[in-house]
Design an enzyme around this catalytic site. Structure first.
Site, PDB file in Angstrom:
ATOM      1  N   TYR A 148      41.724  35.855  24.829  1.00 25.61           N
ATOM      2  CA  TYR A 148      41.459  35.731  26.266  1.00 25.61           C
ATOM      3  C   TYR A 148      40.519  36.845  26.742  1.00 25.61           C
ATOM      4  O   TYR A 148      39.559  36.590  27.480  1.00 25.61           O
ATOM      5  CB  TYR A 148      42.780  35.779  27.030  1.00 25.61           C
ATOM      6  CG  TYR A 148      42.656  35.551  28.512  1.00 25.61           C
ATOM      7  CD1 TYR A 148      42.437  34.275  29.025  1.00 25.61           C
ATOM      8  CD2 TYR A 148      42.771  36.609  29.409  1.00 25.61           C
ATOM      9  CE1 TYR A 148      42.333  34.060  30.390  1.00 25.61           C
ATOM     10  CE2 TYR A 148      42.672  36.404  30.774  1.00 25.61           C
ATOM     11  CZ  TYR A 148      42.454  35.126  31.259  1.00 25.61           C
ATOM     12  OH  TYR A 148      42.351  34.914  32.617  1.00 25.61           O
ATOM     13  N   SER A 151      37.017  36.206  25.647  1.00 25.77           N
ATOM     14  CA  SER A 151      36.374  35.138  26.419  1.00 25.77           C
ATOM     15  C   SER A 151      35.930  35.633  27.785  1.00 25.77           C
ATOM     16  O   SER A 151      34.850  35.285  28.265  1.00 25.77           O
ATOM     17  CB  SER A 151      37.321  33.944  26.562  1.00 25.77           C
ATOM     18  OG  SER A 151      38.402  34.219  27.437  1.00 25.77           O
ATOM     19  N   ILE A 181      46.916  38.673  40.505  1.00 23.16           N
ATOM     20  CA  ILE A 181      46.930  37.821  41.687  1.00 23.16           C
ATOM     21  C   ILE A 181      48.239  37.036  41.711  1.00 23.16           C
ATOM     22  O   ILE A 181      48.655  36.479  40.690  1.00 23.16           O
ATOM     23  CB  ILE A 181      45.738  36.843  41.679  1.00 23.16           C
ATOM     24  CG1 ILE A 181      44.411  37.608  41.538  1.00 23.16           C
ATOM     25  CG2 ILE A 181      45.749  35.980  42.937  1.00 23.16           C
ATOM     26  CD1 ILE A 181      44.107  38.575  42.659  1.00 23.16           C
TER      27      ILE A 181
END
Length: 241
Positions: A148, A151, A181
């Site tokens: 992740y 990326s 968030i």
């Protein structure tokens, strides 16, 4: 005042919390919004809140043909927001090749295809705004997320490169890197985990999806016409770069 009246925006990953907040705000500011994602039911629920001036496009970003077709269906595209992404977390020593590849394929390669195809259309009109949603971990890294993080770091590098290529064509390419968030995922954390994270955030709280949406709206607006190749960090001061 930001006004997107007469503009058309494509938002991928629109069925998620951040994506739907971006779609709602751009729509509120006057844009026609094309909301895309893999969950048609959630897209329809979002469409019901928008009521008008929207189109639903179901798209599986793991399918490269669908990525190409998504852009080709749009006759007039002014704003592209690449928000879709997946995770497949585990320590690197346990991560299989396919776990790495599928995250890179969707989070980076699919977004490259969308950027490329959108640029082809935007060059013709000599106008365009592209915003790629990266992440705080694309800068800072995070254990268990090598795929992740790679990326999201790749998105930032790609954003810079593309911004150079199209700067003379009236197109800006920028990134937004959210921190923690508030989402369904953070709601699942226990109180001890939430407190540990909040202690690392100088502003002392999680962000909300609308915080990211307003950053996107700014970069998509004429107020940001002299900004390109940049990453806007929305993280409450958790990472200061």
């Amino acid at each position: 005042m930001i006004d997107f009246t007469g503009k058309t925006s494509l938002i991928t990953g629109a069925s998620g919390g951040i994506g739907s907040a971006i779609a709602r705000l751009l729509h509120k500011l006057g844009s026609k919004v094309i909301i895309s994602g893999s969950n048609e039911k959630k897209l329809k629920l979002l469409g019901n809140t928008l009521k008008d001036n929207y189109i639903i496009e179901v798209c599986n970003l793991a399918n490269k043909e669908e990525c190409n077709n998504l852009i080709s269906k749009i006759s007039n595209l002014d704003i592209l927001v690449c928000n879709a992404g997946i995770t497949s977390d585990t320590l690197a020593i346990r991560m299989k090749d396919q776990d790495f590849d599928k995250v890179i394929d969707i989070n980076l390669k699919a977004n490259f295809i969308l950027n490329r195809e959108a640029i082809k259309k935007m060059i013709q009109k000599r106008y365009g705004r592209i915003i790629n949603i990266s992440s705080i971990v694309g800068i800072a890294g995070n254990p268990g997320q090598a795929n992740y993080c790679a990326s999201k770091a790749g998105l930032i590098g790609m954003t810079k490169s593309l911004s150079y290529e199209v700067a003379t064509r009236g197109i800006t390419v920028n990134a937004v890197a959210p921190g923690f968030i508030k989402s369904d995922m953070t709601d699942k954390l226990n109180e001890k985990q939430r407190e540990a994270i909040v202690q690392k955030i100088p502003l002392g709280t999680y962000g909300i999806p609308e915080d990211v949406a307003y950053a996107v709206a700014f970069l998509a607006s004429n107020h940001a016409s002299y900004i390109t190749g940049q990453t806007l960090h929305v993280n409450g001061g958790m990472l200061m770069v």
